[in-house]
Design a protein around this motif. Structure first.
Motif: not given
Length: 331
Positions: A316-319, A105-106, A70-72
């Protein structure tokens, strides 16, 4: 391609300023190969029981783990734009939770200060909220209006800005906060992809998302929803974004045209990055007719871009990887 859109291959060579964008979109085209090779396409009737506690479906977990858990954002005291408080609400449907909304959401959904997922049914596990008995895509207006009324009652004093998005909208929340940091929440205006027909003062592309401050939200609910002739109180088959434009017009709230970067490139987009970059005018010619700013090629894909639409599932995960990891290497 339309003649009035400058080519990004002048004199047979790629201009230096487009090299980074070209490399990024080369990876986007690789995505198509990845999706095919690993059979990431899901059946539209896939059961929620095949997901990891209504999380990323198990067969996609390796991809999520690969690109980052998860990007923070690293909070720095000199980045005052991080103080901007945004409540996001995402319009979705029960059948989309496992195949689409879970990816919101992820990825970017967790970067808003609070995110509400609005569906046709309440689901305490995901969770989702039910705000109306009207169901289906044609009833978007009822969902959107009732959600804004709920937010006004419960959250208006807790957040500065309020963003509406669809479950196939990808939002770069950091860029949104940077954009809004210089804006005034007491001003009667809101922001999104500006479309010109049907509404005299313009209306925002619903899929690209639109965002309003506290004053605009209050004016919309207490004036537009109360007395506005273009703000029907219940279900309405007309397009939600057109109705929002008309209702805002009744409310005295202006849709801003100042949603481009210093190079004239738009920040809110009605299509995915790859389609915005190379626009098939023969298929979506209306986009040029509706838009008030230049599109495609050199006018696409600002480094400050805020949103893209029609971004499906694992894309979305790839972007997320491209925007939050790969771009750090390229910049």
């Amino acid at each position: 391609m339309c003649q009035n859109i400058p080519s990004f291959f002048p004199s047979g060579a790629i201009r230096k300023k487009n090299i980074k964008v070209f490399v990024i979109f080369l990876f986007l085209f690789v995505l198509a190969f990845v999706l095919t090779t690993f059979n990431l396409t899901q059946n539209s009737n896939q059961s929620l029981s095949r997901t990891n506690s209504i999380g990323i479906p198990n067969k996609f977990l390796y991809l999520k783990n690969f690109i980052s858990a998860k990007y923070t954002s690293q909070v720095r005291k000199d980045e005052k734009w991080r103080q901007v408080r945004i409540l996001c609400f995402v319009i979705t449907y029960p059948k989309n939770l496992a195949k689409q909304t879970v990816f919101v959401r992820n990825t970017w959904g967790d970067r808003c200060d609070k995110t509400l997922y609005i569906s046709d049914e309440a689901n305490s596990t995901f969770p989702t909220i039910k705000v109306t008995n009207y169901t289906g895509h044609k009833q978007l207006w009822a969902k959107t209006r009732n959600t804004l009324e709920l937010i006004y009652r419960q959250y208006i004093s807790l957040y500065d800005w309020f963003l509406k998005a669809d479950d196939d909208t990808y939002v770069l929340v950091d860029n949104l906060k940077k954009f809004l940091y210089s804006k005034n929440t007491t001003k009667l205006e809101f922001y999104g992809k500006f479309f010109s027909p049907f509404v005299k003062s313009g209306y925002p592309s619903g899929g690209a998302g639109y965002v309003m401050g506290r004053a605009a939200l209050k004016q919309l609910v207490t004036v537009g929803f109360e007395v506005g002739p273009n703000c029907p109180p219940h279900s309405e088959p007309k397009a939600e974004d057109i109705l929002m434009g008309r209702c805002m017009e009744d409310s005295g709230v202006r849709l801003s045209k100042e949603t481009v970067d210093e190079g004239g490139r738009e920040l809110f987009h009605s299509f995915s990055p790859q389609r915005e970059f190379i626009i098939p005018w023969e298929k979506i010619g209306f986009y040029r007719q509706f838009s008030i700013h230049p599109l495609g090629g050199d006018y696409c894909c600002s480094k400050d871009a805020i949103s893209y639409h029609y971004v499906h599932g694992p894309e979305m995960l790839f972007l997320d990887y491209l925007f939050h990891n790969m771009t750090k290497v390229l910049l």
